[in-house]
Design a protein around this motif. Structure first.
Motif, short mmCIF file in Angstrom:
data_model
loop_
_atom_site.label_atom_id
_atom_site.label_comp_id
_atom_site.label_asym_id
_atom_site.label_seq_id
_atom_site.Cartn_x
_atom_site.Cartn_y
_atom_site.Cartn_z
N PRO A 52 0.83 -1.04 -0.02
CA PRO A 52 0.05 0.03 0.15
C PRO A 52 0.79 1.25 -0.10
O PRO A 52 1.95 1.31 0.51
CB PRO A 52 -0.84 -0.15 1.21
CG PRO A 52 -0.68 -1.62 1.52
CD PRO A 52 0.58 -2.04 1.14
N PRO A 53 0.37 2.48 -0.64
CA PRO A 53 1.25 3.57 -0.56
C PRO A 53 1.52 3.94 0.81
O PRO A 53 0.65 3.89 1.76
CB PRO A 53 0.11 4.64 -1.00
CG PRO A 53 -0.77 3.79 -2.04
CD PRO A 53 -0.72 2.30 -1.32
N GLY A 54 3.02 4.29 0.98
CA GLY A 54 3.47 4.90 2.33
C GLY A 54 3.81 3.98 3.09
O GLY A 54 4.77 4.23 4.18
N SER A 55 3.96 2.63 2.71
CA SER A 55 4.20 1.36 3.53
C SER A 55 5.54 0.83 3.23
O SER A 55 6.19 1.52 2.05
CB SER A 55 3.33 0.35 3.48
OG SER A 55 3.18 -0.20 2.30
N SER A 56 6.24 0.42 4.04
CA SER A 56 7.73 -0.48 3.42
C SER A 56 7.47 -0.91 2.12
O SER A 56 6.71 -1.75 2.07
CB SER A 56 8.04 -1.26 4.72
OG SER A 56 9.19 -1.68 4.22
N PRO A 57 8.54 -0.72 1.30
CA PRO A 57 8.75 -1.61 0.17
C PRO A 57 9.15 -3.13 0.26
O PRO A 57 8.90 -3.63 -0.83
CB PRO A 57 9.69 -0.66 -0.73
CG PRO A 57 10.65 -0.14 0.48
CD PRO A 57 9.75 -0.07 1.57
N TYR A 58 9.36 -3.45 1.30
CA TYR A 58 10.02 -4.79 1.54
C TYR A 58 8.93 -5.69 1.90
O TYR A 58 8.00 -5.30 2.73
CB TYR A 58 11.16 -4.80 2.56
CG TYR A 58 12.25 -3.64 2.43
CD1 TYR A 58 12.67 -3.43 1.45
CD2 TYR A 58 12.26 -2.71 3.83
CE1 TYR A 58 13.69 -2.26 1.18
CE2 TYR A 58 13.27 -1.60 3.50
CZ TYR A 58 13.66 -1.39 2.45
OH TYR A 58 14.78 -0.38 2.02
#
Length: 326
Positions: free
Chosen positions: A54-60
Motif C-alpha cells: 500500500p502507498p506509504g508502507s515499507s517496500p520490503y
C-alpha cells in the motif's frame, strides 16, 4: 540495516539481502528491532510483481514480525523501549528493523518464545476477523477450512475447537491430514482423492458447513456454495485457484447464504487496530493459557528468504515458515 529487497520481480532468486536505510518511527509508530518474520503467500505475490505494498508502507516484503521495541515515535503511549512484541504489518517484516503503527502491536504471549511469536499476527488476525468477526462462527456449528495444514488452517482449527465448533479440513496428503487431526480437526478430506462437497454433507447428515474459510477463490466458488448449510457463510481470503469463477445465484438464494471477501494489508489503520484489539481480547488469553499454539514448520535465516519461499511455494510445510534475523 539489512533487508530483503526485490530489485526485479521474479522467482525466489529475486530476493536480495541488501543494506538499506534505517526506518524512523513517525507519529503514532514504534521502531522495532526484528527478531523474526514469517512467510505468507502474499509475500510470494509481491516477489512476483503482483501485489504491491500500500502507498506509504515499507517496500520490503513481510506482513508480520516479532522483536523488541527500539524507539517510540511521537504520540505513542502504553509501550516502552525493550518491550517484546509481535505485530501485523503492511510490509517490512523481512528486515532488521521496521516502523509499525502502535495499534498493530501485540505483546509476546505466555511462554511462546520471541522468535515463534512471529508466526502469530497475520494468521490470528486473518482467522479471527473472517471466521468470528464477519462469519460469526458459533459453538456447535461446522467450519470447513481449505488448506487445513497451512498457517491459517492450523490456527483456524484450534480457534474453532476452542469455542466448541466442529471442524472439517482439506489437505493434499495423509501426513498433513494427520497433523490437522492432532490439532483437533474432526473431518479429514484429501482433496486429491475425495470430493469435499460430498464428504462434508456425509459428515453433517446432509446439512453442510455453516462457515467455510477459503483460500482458493474462483476454482472452489461453485462447490463451496454447494457445500454450505442453510444460512451458511463463505469467507474468501485467497486466490490460489484463480480470480474469476461462476456463481449459481439460485443455489446461494436457496441456501440463504452469504459471501464475504477480505484482505488485511490495505485496510485503514483504524480497522487493523480494531482487529488487533479484538485478537488481544479474545485470542491472547487462549495463547497465554496454552490452549492455542502457533505451528512452526521450520526456521531459516532471513538472508536465505529464497529457500523459505521455495518451501512455501511447493507446499512442503505444515504451519508457518519463519525467517530469523542473525
Amino acid at each position: 540495516m539489512h533487508a530483503i529487497t526485490i530489485p526485479e520481480p521474479g522467482g525466489p532468486e529475486a530476493l536480495v539481502w541488501d543494506e538499506v536505510p534505517d526506518p524512523v518511527a513517525g507519529e503514532g509508530e514504534v521502531l522495532v528491532e526484528v527478531a523474526a518474520g514469517a512467510v505468507n503467500r502474499a509475500d510470494i505475490l509481491q516477489r512476483q510483481g503482483f501485489y504491491d505494498p500500500p502507498p506509504g508502507s515499507s517496500p520490503y516484503p513481510g506482513l508480520e514480525c516479532s522483536g523488541r521495541i527500539a524507539a517510540l515515535g511521537p504520540g505513542v503511549s502504553g509501550w516502552a523501549v525493550g518491550d517484546e512484541v509481535c505485530a501485523l504489518l503492511a510490509g517490512g517484516g523481512y528486515a532488521e528493523k521496521v516502523a509499525i503503527p502502535a495499534g498493530q502491536l501485540l505483546p509476546v504471549p505466555g511462554d511462546i518464545g520471541l522468535t515463534q511469536a512471529a508466526a502469530l499476527p497475520e494468521v490470528v488476525c486473518t482467522v479471527w476477523s473472517n471466521v468470528f468477526m464477519i462469519a460469526h462462527l458459533r459453538p456447535g456449528e461446522t467450519l470447513l477450512v481449505h488448506g487445513g495444514s497451512s498457517g491459517i488452517g492450523t490456527m483456524a482449527i484450534q480457534l474453532a475447537k476452542s469455542i466448541g465448533a466442529k471442524v472439517a479440513v482439506t489437505a493434499g496428503s495423509k501426513e498433513k491430514l494427520e497433523r490437522c487431526a492432532a490439532l483437533g480437526a474432526d473431518i479429514l478430506i484429501n482433496y486429491r482423492e475425495q470430493d469435499f462437497v460430498e464428504e462434508v454433507r456425509r459428515a453433517t447428515d446432509g446439512a453442510g458447513a455453516d462457515v467455510i474459510l477459503d483460500n482458493m477463490g474462483a476454482k472452489y466458488l461453485d462447490r463451496n456454495v454447494q457445500a454450505l448449510a442453510v444460512n451458511g457463510r463463505l469467507a474468501i481470503i485467497g486466490m490460489q485457484g484463480g480470480i474469476k469463477g461462476e456463481l449459481n445465484i439460485a443455489t446461494l438464494l436457496t441456501k440463504r447464504g452469504a459471501i464475504s471477501a477480505t484482505s488485511l494489508r490495505a485496510r485503514p489503520l483504524g480497522e487493523k487496530a480494531a482487529i488487533v484489539a479484538a485478537v488481544r481480547e479474545h485470542v491472547w488469553p487462549l495463547l497465554d493459557g496454552g490452549h492455542v499454539r502457533p505451528v512452526v514448520d521450520r526456521e531459516l535465516p532471513m538472508s536465505d528468504a529464497a529457500a523459505a519461499h521455495r518451501v512455501v511455494e511447493e507446499s512442503r510445510h505444515v504451519g508457518k515458515v519463519l525467517l530469523v534475523v542473525p
